[in-house]
Scaffold this motif. Structure first.
Motif, mmCIF file in Angstrom:
data_model
loop_
_atom_site.group_PDB
_atom_site.id
_atom_site.type_symbol
_atom_site.label_atom_id
_atom_site.label_comp_id
_atom_site.label_asym_id
_atom_site.label_seq_id
_atom_site.Cartn_x
_atom_site.Cartn_y
_atom_site.Cartn_z
ATOM 1 N N GLU A 1 0.827 -1.213 0.000
ATOM 2 C CA GLU A 1 0.000 0.000 0.000
ATOM 3 C C GLU A 1 0.858 1.259 0.000
ATOM 4 O O GLU A 1 0.448 2.290 -0.522
ATOM 5 C CB GLU A 1 -0.969 0.014 1.178
ATOM 6 N N TRP A 2 2.055 1.196 0.566
ATOM 7 C CA TRP A 2 2.936 2.367 0.575
ATOM 8 C C TRP A 2 3.805 2.388 -0.675
ATOM 9 O O TRP A 2 4.158 3.459 -1.163
ATOM 10 C CB TRP A 2 3.791 2.403 1.828
ATOM 11 N N GLU B 1 2.905 1.707 -3.621
ATOM 12 C CA GLU B 1 2.098 2.316 -4.679
ATOM 13 C C GLU B 1 1.941 3.815 -4.496
ATOM 14 O O GLU B 1 1.546 4.522 -5.418
ATOM 15 C CB GLU B 1 0.728 1.641 -4.732
ATOM 16 N N LEU B 2 2.246 4.321 -3.312
ATOM 17 C CA LEU B 2 2.077 5.743 -3.007
ATOM 18 C C LEU B 2 3.075 6.608 -3.765
ATOM 19 O O LEU B 2 2.769 7.704 -4.184
ATOM 20 C CB LEU B 2 2.236 5.954 -1.491
ATOM 21 N N ASN C 1 7.130 8.402 -4.015
ATOM 22 C CA ASN C 1 7.937 9.218 -3.108
ATOM 23 C C ASN C 1 7.115 10.347 -2.490
ATOM 24 O O ASN C 1 6.410 11.064 -3.185
ATOM 25 C CB ASN C 1 9.136 9.809 -3.843
ATOM 26 N N ASN C 2 7.225 10.475 -1.188
ATOM 27 C CA ASN C 2 6.517 11.544 -0.485
ATOM 28 C C ASN C 2 7.359 12.176 0.614
ATOM 29 O O ASN C 2 6.867 12.974 1.394
ATOM 30 C CB ASN C 2 5.181 11.046 0.081
ATOM 31 N N TRP D 1 7.070 0.208 6.687
ATOM 32 C CA TRP D 1 6.326 1.469 6.563
ATOM 33 C C TRP D 1 7.138 2.606 5.932
ATOM 34 O O TRP D 1 6.636 3.712 5.735
ATOM 35 C CB TRP D 1 5.775 1.903 7.916
ATOM 36 N N CYS D 2 8.387 2.342 5.556
ATOM 37 C CA CYS D 2 9.214 3.381 4.941
ATOM 38 C C CYS D 2 10.341 2.741 4.131
ATOM 39 O O CYS D 2 10.903 1.725 4.540
ATOM 40 C CB CYS D 2 9.818 4.285 6.020
ATOM 41 N N VAL E 1 9.638 6.891 0.271
ATOM 42 C CA VAL E 1 8.221 6.828 0.618
ATOM 43 C C VAL E 1 8.081 6.448 2.086
ATOM 44 O O VAL E 1 8.837 5.633 2.598
ATOM 45 C CB VAL E 1 7.454 5.840 -0.297
ATOM 46 N N ALA F 1 4.855 5.854 5.134
ATOM 47 C CA ALA F 1 3.421 5.805 5.432
ATOM 48 C C ALA F 1 3.032 7.151 6.045
ATOM 49 O O ALA F 1 3.664 7.585 7.010
ATOM 50 C CB ALA F 1 3.127 4.669 6.403
ATOM 51 N N PRO F 2 2.052 7.836 5.479
ATOM 52 C CA PRO F 2 1.708 9.182 5.955
ATOM 53 C C PRO F 2 1.453 9.267 7.459
ATOM 54 O O PRO F 2 1.870 10.235 8.096
ATOM 55 C CB PRO F 2 0.458 9.538 5.155
#
Length: 89
Positions: free
Chosen positions: A13-14, A16-17, A19-20, A59-60, A77, A79-80
């Motif tokens: 799920e992360w 697919e997010l 780079n954030n 998660w990262c 990336v 996880a927000p």
């Protein structure tokens, strides 16, 4: 430096997010030592280029690259919800 392939892969799920997160670690001349700090905290680490490393958890996942011989560029990336908890700690 001891690399560690142990640990969970980044959750799909992360992944697919995209780079954030992007930042600079000032004054960290030795990428190997920076990656080693992540490994000691339970993250996995692997060499990703001549000098760079990829570090991650479920998660990262982030790339560590030499920016100018003095600083380290971190991008990847996260996880927000983990970013919000990390910033407020």
């Amino acid at each position: 430096m001891d690399l560690s392939e142990e640990g969970e892969a980044l959750s799909s799920e992360w992944a697919e997010l995209g780079n954030n997160v992007c930042g600079i670690l000032h004054g960290c001349r030795n990428l190997s030592l920076v990656a080693e700090h992540f490994v000691r905290a339970g993250w996995r680490s692997r060499s990703s280029s001549w000098e760079g490393y990829e570090v991650g958890t479920d998660w990262c996942e982030a790339e560590l690259d030499c920016l100018d011989g003095v600083d380290v560029l971190l991008n990847g990336v996260i996880a927000p919800h983990r970013l919000a908890s990390t910033v407020s700690d």
